[in-house]
Write a protein that holds these residues in place. Structure first.
Motif, short mmCIF file in Angstrom:
data_model
loop_
_atom_site.label_atom_id
_atom_site.label_comp_id
_atom_site.label_asym_id
_atom_site.label_seq_id
_atom_site.Cartn_x
_atom_site.Cartn_y
_atom_site.Cartn_z
N MET A 1 0.84 -1.21 0.00
CA MET A 1 0.00 0.00 0.00
C MET A 1 0.87 1.25 0.00
N LEU B 1 2.13 2.19 -3.36
CA LEU B 1 1.10 2.81 -4.20
C LEU B 1 0.86 4.25 -3.79
N VAL B 2 0.92 4.51 -2.47
CA VAL B 2 0.77 5.89 -1.99
C VAL B 2 1.87 6.76 -2.55
N ALA C 1 1.38 7.37 -6.27
CA ALA C 1 0.38 8.40 -6.55
C ALA C 1 0.92 9.78 -6.25
N THR D 1 -6.03 14.28 -0.88
CA THR D 1 -5.62 12.99 -0.36
C THR D 1 -6.67 12.46 0.60
N TYR E 1 -4.57 8.03 -0.51
CA TYR E 1 -4.46 8.14 -1.96
C TYR E 1 -4.91 9.52 -2.41
N SER E 2 -4.41 9.95 -3.54
CA SER E 2 -4.77 11.26 -4.09
C SER E 2 -5.87 11.08 -5.13
N TYR E 3 -6.99 11.79 -4.95
CA TYR E 3 -8.13 11.65 -5.84
C TYR E 3 -8.49 13.00 -6.47
N LEU F 1 -5.06 5.63 -10.97
CA LEU F 1 -6.18 5.27 -10.11
C LEU F 1 -7.11 4.28 -10.79
N HIS G 1 -5.61 0.73 -10.86
CA HIS G 1 -5.65 0.02 -9.59
C HIS G 1 -7.07 -0.05 -9.02
N LEU H 1 -9.20 2.16 -8.14
CA LEU H 1 -9.43 3.03 -6.99
C LEU H 1 -10.48 4.09 -7.26
#
Length: 208
Positions: free
Chosen positions: A1, A4-5, A8, A75, A79-81, A148, A151, A153
């Motif tokens: 994880m 992945l953070v 991103a 964030t 995760y950044s969206y 994103l 994965h 997300l």
């Protein structure tokens, strides 16, 4: 994880449907670049900073171009969206996003010219502290969006995807404040500066 953070976060460094194609947007940006003086931008940003700190939604709406809207990257859950909005008021009406990340943020310092600060998650320290601006944003919000999706997300969102592409092409000024973990991206359209996107990042568990 954590990989992945970090992935991103690196991608970020690098919903209204835009009316122009990517090629037309590039041509428009190139034709306007001669009129985008740094002094003009800094005067504009000082007014924006004041209105942003007061969270004056009525005035902040004037900083958003109706055709391009506003992209906000936040964030959440490490995760950044990205999110797309029609106006600043549209964003502020989303209580979960606005209240949690931006409503109480204030930029207290005048920006100085320089590169965007980089946060080292190992030491939990910025490579430099302060508020900085430059004319080379080098955005890659579409790369973040693609990661994103890859994965699983976030769901595929064509209008948001086009909005992110527009920001990547149009943005010609960046202001980043390490004190608030906030970045702002601007362009001058038809003789007027507009806010295209803003982000508030918490890329490391220990950041505030």
């Amino acid at each position: 994880m954590r990989l992945l953070v970090l992935f991103a976060f690196i991608l970020v460094l690098g919903a209204c449907q835009p009316k122009n194609t990517k090629e037309n947007i590039a041509e428009t940006e190139e034709s306007n670049i001669d009129y985008q003086s740094n002094e003009d931008f800094l005067v504009y940003f000082a007014e924006f900073q004041k209105d942003f700190n007061l969270k004056n939604v009525r005035k902040l709406n004037r900083y958003i171009d109706g055709d391009n809207g506003l992209v906000v990257v936040i964030t959440k859950d490490f995760y950044s969206y990205p999110y797309g909005f029609k106006s600043f008021a549209d964003f502020m009406s989303n209580k979960e996003l606005a209240l949690d990340s931006i409503q109480h943020a204030k930029m207290e310092f005048k920006p100085e010219y320089g590169a965007k600060p980089v946060l080292d998650c190992t030491s939990s320290q910025w490579n430099k502290v302060g508020c900085f601006w430059n004319d080379k944003p080098s955005l890659s919000f579409t790369t973040l969006y693609d990661a994103l999706l890859e994965h699983n997300l976030m769901p595929h969102n064509p209008p948001l995807e086009e909005q992110l592409k527009t920001v990547d092409v149009l943005a010609t000024r960046m202001v980043y404040d390490s004190h608030t973990n906030m970045g702002f991206y601007f362009n001058r359209i038809n003789g007027k500066w507009y806010l295209l996107a803003m982000e508030r990042m918490k890329p490391c568990l220990s950041t505030k």
